[in-house]
Scaffold this motif. Structure first.
Motif, short mmCIF file in Angstrom:
data_model
loop_
_atom_site.label_atom_id
_atom_site.label_comp_id
_atom_site.label_asym_id
_atom_site.label_seq_id
_atom_site.Cartn_x
_atom_site.Cartn_y
_atom_site.Cartn_z
N GLU A 1 44.90 16.72 76.03
CA GLU A 1 44.57 15.49 76.73
C GLU A 1 43.19 15.21 76.59
O GLU A 1 42.45 14.25 76.52
CB GLU A 1 45.42 15.06 77.78
N ALA A 2 42.67 16.42 77.33
CA ALA A 2 41.00 16.45 77.52
C ALA A 2 40.22 16.38 76.11
O ALA A 2 39.30 15.76 76.06
CB ALA A 2 40.71 17.58 78.53
N CYS A 3 40.91 16.89 75.08
CA CYS A 3 39.89 17.13 73.76
C CYS A 3 40.32 16.15 72.75
O CYS A 3 39.46 15.86 71.97
CB CYS A 3 40.43 18.67 73.38
N LYS A 4 41.65 15.37 72.63
CA LYS A 4 41.98 14.62 71.73
C LYS A 4 41.01 13.49 71.64
O LYS A 4 40.66 13.41 70.40
CB LYS A 4 43.28 14.16 71.85
N PRO A 5 40.36 12.72 72.39
CA PRO A 5 39.39 11.85 72.28
C PRO A 5 38.24 12.34 71.49
O PRO A 5 37.74 11.72 70.56
CB PRO A 5 38.88 11.37 73.55
N PHE A 6 37.66 13.62 71.66
CA PHE A 6 36.71 13.94 70.99
C PHE A 6 37.16 14.49 69.62
O PHE A 6 36.27 14.31 68.58
CB PHE A 6 36.22 15.24 71.75
N LEU A 7 38.25 15.30 69.37
CA LEU A 7 38.74 15.55 68.05
C LEU A 7 38.65 14.32 66.95
O LEU A 7 38.02 14.25 66.03
CB LEU A 7 40.12 16.13 68.16
N LYS A 8 39.18 13.27 67.73
CA LYS A 8 39.11 11.96 66.91
C LYS A 8 37.79 11.42 66.81
O LYS A 8 37.52 11.10 65.42
CB LYS A 8 40.06 10.85 67.65
N LYS A 9 36.98 11.30 67.66
CA LYS A 9 35.69 10.67 67.56
C LYS A 9 34.90 11.62 66.42
O LYS A 9 34.02 10.99 65.47
CB LYS A 9 35.00 10.85 68.78
N TYR A 10 35.02 12.98 66.30
CA TYR A 10 34.33 13.66 65.42
C TYR A 10 35.19 14.06 63.86
O TYR A 10 34.58 14.87 63.27
CB TYR A 10 33.79 14.80 65.82
N GLY A 11 36.15 13.50 64.04
CA GLY A 11 37.12 13.61 62.77
C GLY A 11 37.65 14.96 62.64
O GLY A 11 38.03 15.24 61.33
N PHE A 12 38.59 15.54 63.57
CA PHE A 12 39.07 16.62 63.56
C PHE A 12 40.59 16.37 64.00
O PHE A 12 40.89 15.34 64.62
CB PHE A 12 38.47 17.80 64.69
N ALA A 13 41.52 17.69 63.54
CA ALA A 13 42.87 17.75 64.03
C ALA A 13 43.10 19.14 64.14
O ALA A 13 42.83 19.90 63.46
CB ALA A 13 43.86 16.87 63.00
N VAL A 14 44.09 19.23 64.86
CA VAL A 14 44.48 20.70 65.03
C VAL A 14 46.08 20.67 64.80
O VAL A 14 46.87 19.70 65.18
CB VAL A 14 44.24 21.17 66.68
N SER A 15 46.59 21.74 64.07
CA SER A 15 47.97 21.93 64.07
C SER A 15 47.96 23.47 64.14
O SER A 15 47.46 23.97 64.11
CB SER A 15 48.40 21.33 62.64
N PHE A 16 49.51 23.70 64.26
CA PHE A 16 50.09 25.10 64.52
C PHE A 16 51.17 25.54 63.51
O PHE A 16 51.90 24.77 63.17
CB PHE A 16 50.53 25.19 65.99
N ARG A 17 51.06 26.71 63.29
CA ARG A 17 52.20 27.19 62.62
C ARG A 17 52.84 28.38 63.25
O ARG A 17 51.85 29.13 63.87
CB ARG A 17 51.62 27.99 61.14
N ILE A 18 54.17 28.69 63.27
CA ILE A 18 54.68 29.66 64.13
C ILE A 18 55.51 30.58 63.17
O ILE A 18 56.35 30.08 62.62
CB ILE A 18 55.62 29.01 65.33
N GLN A 19 55.59 31.78 63.32
CA GLN A 19 56.34 32.68 62.55
C GLN A 19 56.60 33.82 63.58
O GLN A 19 55.76 34.32 64.44
CB GLN A 19 55.68 33.47 61.43
N ASN A 20 57.96 34.17 63.65
CA ASN A 20 58.27 35.34 64.46
C ASN A 20 59.03 36.37 63.83
O ASN A 20 59.77 36.27 62.91
CB ASN A 20 58.86 34.74 65.72
N THR A 21 59.00 37.46 64.42
CA THR A 21 59.83 38.66 64.08
C THR A 21 60.89 38.85 65.18
O THR A 21 61.10 38.14 66.26
CB THR A 21 58.96 39.94 63.62
N GLU A 22 61.40 40.08 65.09
CA GLU A 22 62.55 40.40 66.11
C GLU A 22 61.78 40.37 67.41
O GLU A 22 62.34 40.36 68.31
CB GLU A 22 63.30 41.38 65.84
N ARG A 23 60.62 41.02 67.34
CA ARG A 23 59.75 41.48 68.55
C ARG A 23 58.58 40.51 68.85
O ARG A 23 58.05 40.44 69.98
CB ARG A 23 59.30 42.92 68.73
N ASP A 24 58.07 40.03 67.96
CA ASP A 24 56.82 39.25 68.04
C ASP A 24 56.72 37.92 67.56
O ASP A 24 57.47 37.45 66.87
CB ASP A 24 55.75 40.02 67.17
#
Length: 191
Positions: free
Chosen positions: A102-125
């Motif tokens: 919430e604190a960062c999104k206005p600045f990401l938008k202002k400067y043309g950035f976006a963040v996304s995530f990828r999640i991968q998991n194994t049995e333990r990690d």
């Protein structure tokens, strides 16, 4: 044609200077000329296209770096509003992911950035990858691999979810170099 539709130059006025043509635009014009020639050397055309791609990538990285430097100067400090309470005792405080976002999104938008995530998991990690993308095409990525958080009375799904949430907070913070208010007590209760 009426006088109002004509562009009248003032006597002795200098013509407007031509706008500078970018290196990428110049290269594209060369590529178009070579491609229009029926006798063009395909290998030469491929090398020109590779050079064009390198120029575009370099320009995108420069735009990313400039925007990142400007954005980081404005990013807010995030408070530790999350609490870990064990048996009624405050064990530690942390910055919650939603507070950071919430604190960062206005600045990401202002400067043309976006963040996304990828999640991968194994049995333990669980591996959480964060991608910081800029609207000019460049991206940076970082990741963290964590064990599934089996603390407390979490079931298997909850333990993965807990690690993912923890990992996203740290990856997001690393991508943007977020400042979190307060001393890191490493799980030791505040005094």
């Amino acid at each position: 044609m009426s006088e109002s539709n004509q562009v009248m130059a003032k006597p002795g006025a200098q013509p407007a200077p031509a706008q500078p043509v970018s290196e990428a635009t110049q290269m594209l014009a060369v590529i178009e000329r070579v491609a229009a020639n029926p006798e063009a050397d395909i290998d030469k055309l491929e090398r020109l296209l590779d050079m064009q791609e390198r120029i575009m990538n370099r320009n995108a990285e420069q735009a990313f770096n400039t925007a990142m430097a400007q954005m980081q100067a404005e990013l807010p400090v995030v408070d530790k509003n999350g609490e870990i309470i064990v048996k009624g005792t405050l064990r530690s405080k942390f910055a919650k992911l939603d507070d950071i976002q919430e604190a960062c999104k206005p600045f990401l938008k202002k400067y043309g950035f976006a963040v996304s995530f990828r999640i991968q998991n194994t049995e333990r990690d669980v591996c959480i990858s964060g991608i910081l993308m800029h609207n000019q095409g460049h991206r940076e990525e970082t990741e963290i691999t964590l064990p599934a958080d089996g603390s407390g009375s979490k079931n298997n799904v909850q333990s993965i979810g807990s690690s993912v949430s923890y990992g996203k907070r740290y990856v997001y913070g690393a991508l943007l170099d977020i400042t979190i208010k307060g001393e890191d007590t490493d799980g030791v209760p505040p005094r």
